[in-house]
Design an enzyme around this catalytic site. Structure first.
Site, short mmCIF file in Angstrom:
data_model
loop_
_atom_site.label_atom_id
_atom_site.label_comp_id
_atom_site.label_asym_id
_atom_site.label_seq_id
_atom_site.Cartn_x
_atom_site.Cartn_y
_atom_site.Cartn_z
N LYS A 36 0.83 -1.21 0.00
CA LYS A 36 0.00 0.00 0.00
C LYS A 36 0.87 1.26 0.00
O LYS A 36 0.62 2.19 -0.77
CB LYS A 36 -0.93 -0.04 1.23
CG LYS A 36 -1.89 1.13 1.32
CD LYS A 36 -3.07 0.81 2.21
CE LYS A 36 -2.76 0.86 3.70
NZ LYS A 36 -2.48 2.23 4.19
N SER A 37 1.89 1.28 0.83
CA SER A 37 2.74 2.48 0.91
C SER A 37 3.42 2.74 -0.43
O SER A 37 3.51 3.89 -0.90
CB SER A 37 3.82 2.29 1.99
OG SER A 37 3.23 2.20 3.25
N ARG A 41 2.90 5.92 -3.24
CA ARG A 41 4.06 6.73 -3.65
C ARG A 41 4.30 6.65 -5.15
O ARG A 41 4.69 7.63 -5.79
CB ARG A 41 5.30 6.30 -2.86
CG ARG A 41 5.23 6.81 -1.40
CD ARG A 41 6.11 6.00 -0.49
NE ARG A 41 6.16 6.54 0.87
CZ ARG A 41 5.22 6.34 1.80
NH1 ARG A 41 4.13 5.65 1.52
NH2 ARG A 41 5.36 6.86 3.02
N GLY A 111 -5.00 8.06 5.42
CA GLY A 111 -4.09 9.02 6.05
C GLY A 111 -2.90 9.32 5.17
O GLY A 111 -2.42 10.46 5.10
N ARG A 140 -8.47 12.38 12.53
CA ARG A 140 -7.07 12.02 12.74
C ARG A 140 -6.17 13.25 12.76
O ARG A 140 -6.45 14.25 12.08
CB ARG A 140 -6.64 11.01 11.67
CG ARG A 140 -7.38 9.70 11.84
CD ARG A 140 -6.94 8.65 10.87
NE ARG A 140 -5.56 8.24 11.07
CZ ARG A 140 -4.91 7.43 10.24
NH1 ARG A 140 -5.50 6.97 9.17
NH2 ARG A 140 -3.66 7.10 10.50
N SER A 186 7.22 8.96 11.93
CA SER A 186 6.08 8.77 11.03
C SER A 186 6.53 8.97 9.60
O SER A 186 6.98 10.06 9.22
CB SER A 186 4.96 9.75 11.37
OG SER A 186 4.06 9.86 10.28
N GLN A 188 4.62 9.12 7.12
CA GLN A 188 3.70 10.04 6.46
C GLN A 188 4.16 11.48 6.68
O GLN A 188 4.14 12.29 5.75
CB GLN A 188 2.28 9.81 6.98
CG GLN A 188 1.76 8.43 6.63
CD GLN A 188 0.37 8.15 7.14
OE1 GLN A 188 -0.17 8.92 7.93
NE2 GLN A 188 -0.21 7.05 6.71
N ASP A 337 1.75 -1.34 11.83
CA ASP A 337 0.45 -1.79 11.33
C ASP A 337 0.15 -3.25 11.70
O ASP A 337 -0.97 -3.73 11.45
CB ASP A 337 0.39 -1.64 9.81
CG ASP A 337 0.41 -0.16 9.39
OD1 ASP A 337 0.00 0.69 10.20
OD2 ASP A 337 0.84 0.14 8.26
N ARG A 410 -7.66 -3.31 9.30
CA ARG A 410 -6.74 -4.27 9.93
C ARG A 410 -7.39 -4.97 11.12
O ARG A 410 -7.06 -6.12 11.45
CB ARG A 410 -5.44 -3.58 10.33
CG ARG A 410 -4.73 -2.99 9.11
CD ARG A 410 -3.26 -2.79 9.29
NE ARG A 410 -2.73 -1.88 8.29
CZ ARG A 410 -2.40 -2.21 7.04
NH1 ARG A 410 -2.52 -3.45 6.61
NH2 ARG A 410 -1.93 -1.30 6.21
C1 S3P Z 1 2.32 4.67 6.10
C2 S3P Z 1 2.93 4.92 7.27
C3 S3P Z 1 2.46 4.48 8.58
C4 S3P Z 1 1.43 3.36 8.45
C5 S3P Z 1 0.44 3.62 7.37
C6 S3P Z 1 1.11 3.82 6.03
C7 S3P Z 1 2.88 5.22 4.86
O1 S3P Z 1 1.87 5.56 9.25
O2 S3P Z 1 0.77 3.17 9.68
O3 S3P Z 1 -0.45 2.50 7.26
O4 S3P Z 1 2.53 4.76 3.75
O5 S3P Z 1 3.71 6.13 4.95
P1 S3P Z 1 2.80 6.61 10.07
O6 S3P Z 1 3.87 7.00 9.15
O7 S3P Z 1 1.93 7.77 10.40
O8 S3P Z 1 3.26 5.86 11.26
#
Ligand code: S3P
Length: 453
Positions: A36-37, A41, A111, A140, A186, A188, A337, A410
């Site tokens: 997913k990440s 990106r 998020g 959030r 984080s 993100q 996660d 999840r």
């Molecule tokens: C993610 C980072 C994580 C993770 C989320 C995806 C990302 O969050 O929990 O499911 O793709 O960068 P945080 O970076 O806020 O911990």
């Protein structure tokens, strides 16, 4: 297991309920969907690159679809995400090419979409954007991104609660660089600041308390950005602006956070044996494997290789006796996660497992410490919830129950594994939440059970 909703890959109806009968082994091979990440990106970086980006193995789930829809609303051409076996093609518009959208940008439950877009859009001079999301996302914390963007880089972001809760308005402007220390690890937050740095007047450096996942650093470098990683354990990341990003081909590996359900599922379910090909093993994501090894799980890693700058391998896992584990703040970013599913693993391990330093779980799609505690207790589990973690003594005997994902993908999938090993049938309400990251989960579960007999 019976499934009242349509037994296809299409998302089940809203508020769908899945019935789970325990007593089946999990056997066979399971191909987990794309990371997913990395999917988010590749869409985002492809959009702001020059030229075409071709993405193989894209995760066609609700979260990356939110990212794609937002980018399309800003004039980016992206081929359909869900076309089976077809790569996703993104026609990049360049660093300054995103258009002002005619409507609010809806980030859904994601998020990552909202936080990375905040960073990217803050530097889009002369354009105005409004970002919103579903009820969970609108609660959030966005201040962790909007505050450093505004205070350190000069961004203009406004919204409820002093610009910390969506909907958020972004007036794109010329940003400045800076050295920014973050209070929580984080990816993100880090990624948002790096994306803002792409158009800043000087370099941006992000210093994290602990290293978070590094997919942005790897992929930005691969697209041609000037990114340097340094400091102990790579906690310092610096991006110098001025480079043009070039579109490229991306191969997305299987998501270790999705593989986690099968790794734990097979490890705790008697008679199970699973093979998971082509799972991403980026070292900033592999905390789960270390914990499973500490527990004595029968786990093997085979055929390690690198694909588009990311390590991947095949995983083999079998049921066997399990001991307890202990997770502290240093490890949390590398398995953030996976904590819900590890809570399930702890229930079937012999001894007391402890998770602490995991307060971040309270601000995920739901408060995952509270929701997992509440749901597992419905099955008769004894779970101690602390301010920043969980304490679980195993092994425990669970009873089948009426369970609820409480809208969290999840949680839905973690509860499925608890239900598989309970006495008596369970129902998981809100099972459709799994579609946020893993649209084929329920169908695969049924197939693996059928193969296991
Ligand atoms: C993610 C980072 C994580 C993770 C989320 C995806 C990302 O969050 O929990 O499911 O793709 O960068 P945080 O970076 O806020 O911990």
């Amino acid at each position: 297991m019976s499934r009242p909703a349509a037994a296809t890959d299409s998302p089940p109806a809203e508020n769908s309920s899945i019935a789970i009968e325990p007593g089946h082994r999990l056997r066979g091979e399971v191909v987990v969907p794309g990371d997913k990440s990395i999917s988010h990106r590749s869409l985002l970086f492809g959009a702001i690159a020059e030229g075409t980006t071709t993405i193989h193995g894209m995760l066609a789930a609700a979260d990356p679809c939110s990212t794609a829809a937002c980018l399309q609303a800003m004039g980016v051409t992206i081929s359909p995400l869900g076309a089976r076996d077809q790569p996703v093609v993104v026609e990049g518009v360049g660093l300054d090419g995103l258009q002002e959208p005619g409507d609010v940008l809806n980030c859904g439950n994601s998020g990552t979409t909202m936080r990375l877009l905040l960073g990217l859009l803050a530097g889009c001079k002369g354009r105005y954007f409004v970002l919103t999301g579903d009820a969970s996302l609108r609660q959030r914390p966005m201040g962790r991104v909007s505050r450093p963007l505004c205070q350190a880089m000069g961004a203009r972001i406004h919204g409820r609660a002093n610009g910390t809760l969506a909907p958020l308005g972004v007036s794109g402007c010329q940003l400045q660089g800076g050295v920014i220390g973050t209070s929580v690890p984080s990816a993100q937050v880090k990624s948002a600041l790096l994306l803002a740095g792409l158009t800043a007047s000087s370099s941006v450096s992000v210093i994290e308390p602990n290293r978070s996942r590094d997919h942005s650093e790897r992929m930005l470098q691969a697209f041609g950005a000037d990114v340097q990683v340094s400091g102990d354990y790579g906690r310092h990341v610096q991006l110098k602006p001025g480079r043009i990003l070039r579109g490229r081909t991306v191969h997305v590996p299987g998501d270790i956070s999705s593989a986690a359900f099968w790794l734990v599922g097979a490890a705790v379910t008697p008679g199970s044996r699973l093979r998971l090909p082509h799972v991403g093993l980026n070292p900033t994501r592999t905390g789960l494997l270390e914990v499973l090894r500490t527990m004595g799980a029968r786990l093997q890693v085979e055929n390690r290789k690198h694909v588009t700058g990311e390590p991947v391998a095949n995983l083999l896992v079998e049921h066997g006796p399990l001991g307890p584990f202990s997770i502290g703040p240093d490890l949390v970013p590398r398995l953030v996660d996976e904590i819900p599913v590890l809570a399930v693993a702890a229930l079937f391990a012999e001894g007391t497992s402890r998770i602490h330093g995991a307060r971040e779980l309270r601000v995920k799609e739901t408060d995952r410490l509270a929701v997992m505690t509440r749901q597992l207790r419905t099955m008769g589990a004894v779970v101690e919830e602390t301010a920043d973690g969980l304490v679980i003594e195993g092994p425990q005997t669970l009873r089948g129950a009426q369970l609820d994902s409480e809208t969290d993908h999840r949680v839905a999938m973690s509860l499925a594994l608890a239900a598989l090993n309970a006495h008596g049938p369970s129902h998981i309400h809100g099972a459709d939440a799994a579609g946020v990251s893993y649209p084929g989960f329920w169908q695969q579960l049924r197939q693996l059970q059928a193969a296991g007999g």
